[in-house]
Design a protein around this motif. Structure first.
Motif, PDB file in Angstrom:
ATOM      1  N   GLY A  53     -13.737 -24.060  45.787  1.00  0.00           N
ATOM      2  CA  GLY A  53     -13.046 -23.718  47.012  1.00  0.00           C
ATOM      3  C   GLY A  53     -12.496 -22.308  47.043  1.00  0.00           C
ATOM      4  O   GLY A  53     -11.545 -22.020  47.775  1.00  0.00           O
ATOM      5  N   ARG A  54     -13.089 -21.392  46.269  1.00  0.00           N
ATOM      6  CA  ARG A  54     -12.613 -20.005  46.190  1.00  0.00           C
ATOM      7  C   ARG A  54     -13.748 -19.033  46.516  1.00  0.00           C
ATOM      8  O   ARG A  54     -13.950 -18.039  45.829  1.00  0.00           O
ATOM      9  CB  ARG A  54     -12.047 -19.696  44.802  1.00  0.00           C
ATOM     10  N   LEU A  55     -14.464 -19.305  47.569  1.00  0.00           N
ATOM     11  CA  LEU A  55     -15.563 -18.424  47.957  1.00  0.00           C
ATOM     12  C   LEU A  55     -15.059 -17.035  48.357  1.00  0.00           C
ATOM     13  O   LEU A  55     -15.837 -16.084  48.402  1.00  0.00           O
ATOM     14  CB  LEU A  55     -16.348 -19.062  49.103  1.00  0.00           C
ATOM     15  N   ASP A  56     -13.757 -16.920  48.602  1.00  0.00           N
ATOM     16  CA  ASP A  56     -13.196 -15.607  48.930  1.00  0.00           C
ATOM     17  C   ASP A  56     -13.290 -14.632  47.766  1.00  0.00           C
ATOM     18  O   ASP A  56     -13.181 -13.417  47.956  1.00  0.00           O
ATOM     19  CB  ASP A  56     -11.734 -15.759  49.352  1.00  0.00           C
ATOM     20  N   LEU A  57     -13.507 -15.131  46.554  1.00  0.00           N
ATOM     21  CA  LEU A  57     -13.649 -14.277  45.377  1.00  0.00           C
ATOM     22  C   LEU A  57     -15.096 -13.859  45.130  1.00  0.00           C
ATOM     23  O   LEU A  57     -15.377 -13.154  44.149  1.00  0.00           O
ATOM     24  CB  LEU A  57     -13.117 -15.009  44.132  1.00  0.00           C
ATOM     25  N   ALA A  58     -15.995 -14.283  45.990  1.00  0.00           N
ATOM     26  CA  ALA A  58     -17.420 -14.013  45.751  1.00  0.00           C
ATOM     27  C   ALA A  58     -17.740 -12.525  45.741  1.00  0.00           C
ATOM     28  O   ALA A  58     -18.708 -12.103  45.103  1.00  0.00           O
ATOM     29  CB  ALA A  58     -18.276 -14.731  46.793  1.00  0.00           C
ATOM     30  N   MET A  59     -16.956 -11.707  46.448  1.00  0.00           N
ATOM     31  CA  MET A  59     -17.240 -10.280  46.456  1.00  0.00           C
ATOM     32  C   MET A  59     -17.192  -9.685  45.052  1.00  0.00           C
ATOM     33  O   MET A  59     -17.968  -8.788  44.700  1.00  0.00           O
ATOM     34  CB  MET A  59     -16.238  -9.550  47.347  1.00  0.00           C
ATOM     35  N   GLY A 134     -31.244   2.183  42.934  1.00  0.00           N
ATOM     36  CA  GLY A 134     -30.510   3.440  42.887  1.00  0.00           C
ATOM     37  C   GLY A 134     -29.016   3.277  43.110  1.00  0.00           C
ATOM     38  O   GLY A 134     -28.390   2.302  42.709  1.00  0.00           O
ATOM     39  N   ASN A 135     -28.450   4.271  43.800  1.00  0.00           N
ATOM     40  CA  ASN A 135     -26.995   4.324  43.968  1.00  0.00           C
ATOM     41  C   ASN A 135     -26.465   3.410  45.060  1.00  0.00           C
ATOM     42  O   ASN A 135     -25.255   3.184  45.145  1.00  0.00           O
ATOM     43  CB  ASN A 135     -26.582   5.754  44.301  1.00  0.00           C
ATOM     44  N   VAL A 136     -27.328   2.885  45.912  1.00  0.00           N
ATOM     45  CA  VAL A 136     -26.859   2.185  47.116  1.00  0.00           C
ATOM     46  C   VAL A 136     -26.032   0.951  46.764  1.00  0.00           C
ATOM     47  O   VAL A 136     -24.998   0.688  47.396  1.00  0.00           O
ATOM     48  CB  VAL A 136     -28.050   1.811  48.016  1.00  0.00           C
ATOM     49  N   ILE A 137     -26.447   0.186  45.779  1.00  0.00           N
ATOM     50  CA  ILE A 137     -25.715  -1.031  45.426  1.00  0.00           C
ATOM     51  C   ILE A 137     -24.341  -0.670  44.869  1.00  0.00           C
ATOM     52  O   ILE A 137     -23.328  -1.304  45.203  1.00  0.00           O
ATOM     53  CB  ILE A 137     -26.507  -1.872  44.411  1.00  0.00           C
ATOM     54  N   PHE A 138     -24.276   0.348  44.010  1.00  0.00           N
ATOM     55  CA  PHE A 138     -22.984   0.786  43.476  1.00  0.00           C
ATOM     56  C   PHE A 138     -22.040   1.179  44.617  1.00  0.00           C
ATOM     57  O   PHE A 138     -20.862   0.802  44.628  1.00  0.00           O
ATOM     58  CB  PHE A 138     -23.182   1.981  42.544  1.00  0.00           C
ATOM     59  N   THR A 139     -22.567   1.954  45.560  1.00  0.00           N
ATOM     60  CA  THR A 139     -21.733   2.426  46.668  1.00  0.00           C
ATOM     61  C   THR A 139     -21.332   1.279  47.587  1.00  0.00           C
ATOM     62  O   THR A 139     -20.205   1.236  48.092  1.00  0.00           O
ATOM     63  CB  THR A 139     -22.482   3.516  47.456  1.00  0.00           C
ATOM     64  N   PHE A 140     -22.238   0.341  47.813  1.00  0.00           N
ATOM     65  CA  PHE A 140     -21.928  -0.823  48.648  1.00  0.00           C
ATOM     66  C   PHE A 140     -20.746  -1.600  48.072  1.00  0.00           C
ATOM     67  O   PHE A 140     -19.796  -1.964  48.781  1.00  0.00           O
ATOM     68  CB  PHE A 140     -23.167  -1.709  48.757  1.00  0.00           C
ATOM     69  N   VAL A 141     -20.770  -1.842  46.761  1.00  0.00           N
ATOM     70  CA  VAL A 141     -19.721  -2.633  46.115  1.00  0.00           C
ATOM     71  C   VAL A 141     -18.395  -1.881  46.114  1.00  0.00           C
ATOM     72  O   VAL A 141     -17.351  -2.415  46.518  1.00  0.00           O
ATOM     73  CB  VAL A 141     -20.145  -3.008  44.685  1.00  0.00           C
ATOM     74  N   SER A 142     -18.405  -0.634  45.649  1.00  0.00           N
ATOM     75  CA  SER A 142     -17.150   0.112  45.532  1.00  0.00           C
ATOM     76  C   SER A 142     -16.543   0.408  46.899  1.00  0.00           C
ATOM     77  O   SER A 142     -15.316   0.342  47.075  1.00  0.00           O
ATOM     78  CB  SER A 142     -17.364   1.409  44.747  1.00  0.00           C
ATOM     79  N   SER A 143     -17.364   0.729  47.896  1.00  0.00           N
ATOM     80  CA  SER A 143     -16.836   1.046  49.227  1.00  0.00           C
ATOM     81  C   SER A 143     -16.225  -0.182  49.891  1.00  0.00           C
ATOM     82  O   SER A 143     -15.163  -0.091  50.532  1.00  0.00           O
ATOM     83  CB  SER A 143     -17.945   1.624  50.109  1.00  0.00           C
ATOM     84  N   ALA A 144     -16.873  -1.334  49.737  1.00  0.00           N
ATOM     85  CA  ALA A 144     -16.312  -2.555  50.320  1.00  0.00           C
ATOM     86  C   ALA A 144     -14.993  -2.922  49.645  1.00  0.00           C
ATOM     87  O   ALA A 144     -14.036  -3.356  50.304  1.00  0.00           O
ATOM     88  CB  ALA A 144     -17.313  -3.696  50.191  1.00  0.00           C
ATOM     89  N   ALA A 145     -14.931  -2.733  48.313  1.00  0.00           N
ATOM     90  CA  ALA A 145     -13.710  -3.091  47.580  1.00  0.00           C
ATOM     91  C   ALA A 145     -12.529  -2.209  47.971  1.00  0.00           C
ATOM     92  O   ALA A 145     -11.365  -2.635  47.850  1.00  0.00           O
ATOM     93  CB  ALA A 145     -13.960  -2.989  46.078  1.00  0.00           C
ATOM     94  N   LEU A 146     -12.786  -0.999  48.433  1.00  0.00           N
ATOM     95  CA  LEU A 146     -11.702  -0.104  48.828  1.00  0.00           C
ATOM     96  C   LEU A 146     -10.867  -0.672  49.963  1.00  0.00           C
ATOM     97  O   LEU A 146      -9.665  -0.365  50.073  1.00  0.00           O
ATOM     98  CB  LEU A 146     -12.277   1.253  49.254  1.00  0.00           C
ATOM     99  N   PHE A 147     -11.460  -1.487  50.800  1.00  0.00           N
ATOM    100  CA  PHE A 147     -10.777  -1.952  52.008  1.00  0.00           C
ATOM    101  C   PHE A 147     -10.418  -3.434  51.932  1.00  0.00           C
ATOM    102  O   PHE A 147     -10.192  -4.074  52.957  1.00  0.00           O
ATOM    103  CB  PHE A 147     -11.644  -1.650  53.231  1.00  0.00           C
TER     104      PHE A 147
END
Length: 577
Positions: A53-59, A134-147
C-alpha cells in the motif's frame, strides 16, 4: 598527401530534415533485451510496494530499476562495472535532487539545480560513452525528484529504496551471462563480419561504397572495443581469441574488398548466433589454425595477427578529463537550454517545470542537425503519446494494480520501439511518465494532458533555440587534430612497410592504430559537418586522408601475408597518397 591545401568550404547554413527524422528503421538485433530487462527490474519493486500500500514510494525504486536499461552491448565483465557505476551515478543525482528539495522550496533555485545536473549528466555520459539511453534517464529521475516535497530525515530511506532496486537491476542485467557468457562479444563480431561483407559486396564500385566502408570500419572498431575490454589479457578465454581471429578476417576484407569472400564472412556471422562453437577461420598464411584452446602465444605466424590486440591491451587509456574538454559546448547548451525551458514553464504557470527541463535535455546530440532531428522526434512522439494516454487512462484508473500493469506495458513498448525511431519510443514513454505521476494519487487527466503538451512545446522550442545560440566553434579544430592523427598513423605504418623486415607486433599495432584513427576521423568529420556558423571544413583533405589511409591499410595487410602479395610495384602504389 592529406595535408594538401583545402579547396572546398562547408556551407554555413544547412537544410534541416523533417520527414527523414521520422523515418522508421529496422529494430535493433537485441531490442528485446532492454525491453524484458526493464520489466523484470521494475515489476518486483512496484508490485511489492503495491502489496504494501505504498505505491507513492515507487518513484524512488524506479530510480534504481531503470538502471537495467544500460550496458546491454557490453561484455559481462565490463557490464558488471558499468552497471555498478550507473547505479552509483543514479543514486548520486537522486541524492543531490532530494537534498535540494529538502533545503529549499524555491522553484527558481530548483530549476537551476536541475539544469546544472542535466549538463553534468550529459557531459559524463558522452565522455564515458555509456551508450543508450544515455543521460535522459538520469535527468528524468533527478529532475522529477527536485519537485517532490522532502525532509532531510526522509532522504536516507528514499536513497535506500533506490539502492535496493538498483542492486536488483544489476542482477537482472547480469543474469543472461549465466546462459550465454560471450553473447555480447559474439554479437559484436557478427555485426562486424556482416558489415565487412556488405562493403566487400560493393567491390569498390557502387555509389554507396564510402558509406558502407565507414559503417564497416565503425562496426569493426566497436567489436574490438568489446573484445579488448576486461578481463585482463591473461584471463582472455579461448572463445575471445577465436572471435579476435574472425575480427581480423573482417579487417582484411575491409583492407582489400576485391579479394574478400562476402558469403564466407556472412556464414561466419550466422555461425556466431546461439551458443555453438566459434568458427575456426583458416589462417591464410598457413601457420596456426586459430582453433579454440590453442596456445595463442605459441611461436609462428598464426599468432602474429593477435599481437596488435595484445599491444592495445597494454596501451594506456585516455583520462576522463581529456574527453570532457571537447564536450564543453554541449554541456553549456544543455545547462542553458534546460534552465531557460524550466523558467519558461514557470512563467506560463505550469506546475511541473521539470517536464520542460527533461524535454530540453533529451534534445542535445553531437551536432545541431542531429539536435533538430531529435527535437522533431520528441515533439511528434510526445504529442502522440499524450493521445495514447487519453485512450488508456480509463483502464489505468480501474485500480492501482491496473496502473502498475499499464506502466509495465509502456516500459516494454518504449524499449521495443525506440530502436526503430526515437519518436516511436516516445509514444510509450509519455503515457508511462504521466501514469507514474499518479502513483501517489489519481489526478485529473485533462490537466495532466494540457501541462504535458505545453511543457513539450516549451522544452522543444526553447531547448532548440539554446542549441542555435551556443555554437560549437571548436568542431573544425577537432577535425584538424583528427587529420593530424591519421597522418601520423599512416606515416608510421608506411615507415614500417618501407623496412626490410618489420616486427610482426609493430606492424599489427600500426595497422590497428591507423584503422582506429580513420574511424575517429570519420566520426569527427560527420559531427562537425552538422554544426552551423563555423569556418569551412577541410572536406577534401578528409577525403584524401581516408583514401591514402585505406591504401596503406591494404598494403599492410598484404605485407603481413594475410592476402596474396601483388608485387612490390603494387605495394608501392598502395602507400603513395
Amino acid at each position: 598527401m592529406s595535408s594538401a591545401p583545402p579547396t572546398p568550404a562547408t556551407p554555413p547554413v544547412r537544410r534541416l530534415p523533417l520527414a527523414g527524422a521520422l523515418r522508421v528503421g529496422q529494430p535493433s538485433d537485441i531490442w528485446f533485451k532492454p525491453a524484458l530487462s526493464v520489466v523484470a527490474a521494475v515489476a518486483p519493486p512496484n508490485l511489492t510496494l503495491l502489496a504494501l500500500g505504498r505505491l507513492d514510494l515507487a518513484m524512488y525504486t524506479m530510480a534504481g530499476s531503470l538502471c537495467a536499461l544500460y550496458a546491454h552491448n557490453r561484455p559481462y565483465a565490463a557490464r558488471a562495472r558499468v552497471l555498478a557505476w550507473v547505479v552509483l551515478g543514479m543514486l548520486g543525482g537522486l541524492a543531490v535532487a532530494l537534498a535540494a528539495a529538502a533545503l529549499t522550496g524555491s522553484a527558481l533555485v530548483l530549476v537551476a539545480v536541475g539544469a546544472v545536473l542535466a549538463a553534468a549528466q550529459k557531459a559524463l555520459c558522452d565522455a564515458t560513452r555509456i551508450g543508450p539511453p544515455g543521460n535522459v534517464i538520469f535527468t528524468f529521475v533527478s529532475s522529477a525528484a527536485l519537485f517532490v516535497p522532502q525532509t532531510p530525515g526522509q532522504i536516507p530511506g528514499h536513497l535506500a529504496l533506490g539502492a535496493a532496486a538498483g542492486a536488483w537491476a544489476w542482477l537482472v542485467g547480469m543474469a543472461p551471462g549465466l546462459l550465454r557468457p560471450h553473447g555480447p562479444e559474439r554479437r559484436a563480431t557478427a555485426h562486424a563480419l556482416n558489415a565487412a561483407a556488405a562493403y566487400a559486396g560493393t567491390a569498390g564500385t557502387d555509389d554507396g561504397r564510402a558509406g558502407a566502408r565507414a559503417a564497416a570500419h565503425a562496426a569493426v572498431h566497436a567489436a574490438w572495443q568489446a573484445l579488448l575490454s576486461p578481463p585482463p589479457r591473461a584471463a582472455r578465454s579461448a572463445t575471445r581469441r577465436a572471435l579476435e581471429r574472425l575480427l581480423v578476417r573482417a579487417e582484411v576484407a575491409l583492407a582489400a574488398p576485391a579479394d574478400a569472400e562476402p558469403e564466407r564472412l556472412r556464414a561466419w556471422a550466422r555461425a556466431l548466433r546461439g551458443t555453438g562453437p566459434v568458427p575456426d577461420p583458416d589462417d591464410p598464411r598457413g601457420g596456426g589454425t586459430g582453433a579454440p584452446g590453442a596456445d595463442d602465444r605459441a611461436a609462428g605466424p598464426g599468432a602474429d595477427e593477435l599481437l596488435g590486440a595484445d599491444a592495445e591491451l597494454d596501451a594506456p587509456r585516455r583520462p576522463l578529463w581529456s574527453r570532457l574538454g571537447p564536450l564543453t559546448p554541449l554541456a553549456v547548451r544543455t545547462a542553458l537550454g534546460c534552465a531557460l525551458a524550466g523558467y519558461a514553464s514557470l512563467a506560463l504557470g505550469i506546475g511541473r517545470p521539470y517536464w520542460a527541463l527533461v524535454t530540453a535535455a533529451s534534445l542535445y546530440q553531437a551536432n545541431l542537425t542531429l539536435t533538430w532531428s531529435r527535437a522533431v522526434q520528441r515533439a511528434v512522439g510526445n504529442l502522440a503519446g499524450v493521445l495514447l494516454f487519453a485512450a488508456v487512462v480509463p483502464l489505468a484508473h480501474l485500480g492501482q494494480a491496473a496502473l502498475v500493469l499499464c506502466c509495465l506495458a509502456f516500459n516494454f513498448g518504449a524499449e521495443a520501439l525506440i530502436s526503430r525511431n526515437y519518436w516511436l519510443g516516445s509514444v510509450c514513454v509519455t503515457p508511462m511518465a504521466l501514469l507514474i505521476t499518479e502513483f501517489a494519487g489519481y489526478q485529473e487527466p485533462g490537466a495532466l494532458i494540457t501541462e504535458r503538451v505545453a511543457d513539450t512545446l516549451v522544452g522543444v522550442l526553447v531547448g532548440f533555440a539554446a542549441a542555435v545560440a551556443v555554437t560549437d566553434r571548436r568542431a573544425g579544430d577537432r577535425v584538424e587534430r583528427a587529420l593530424a592523427a591519421v597522418d601520423r598513423a599512416r606515416e608510421h605504418a608506411a615507415r614500417l612497410l618501407a623496412g626490410p623486415a618489420p616486427a610482426p607486433a609493430a606492424l599489427e599495432s600500426a595497422r590497428r592504430g591507423l584503422a582506429a584513427a580513420l574511424v575517429e576521423l570519420r566520426t569527427t568529420a560527420d559531427a562537425a559537418a552538422g554544426e552551423w556558423r563555423q569556418r569551412g571544413l577541410p572536406q577534401e583533405r578528409v577525403v584524401l586522408a581516408e583514401r591514402s589511409g585505406h591504401r596503406t591499410l591494404a598494403a599492410t595487410v598484404r605485407r603481413q601475408g594475410l592476402l596474396p602479395d601483388r608485387g612490390a610495384a603494387r605495394r608501392t602504389e598502395d602507400v603513395r597518397p
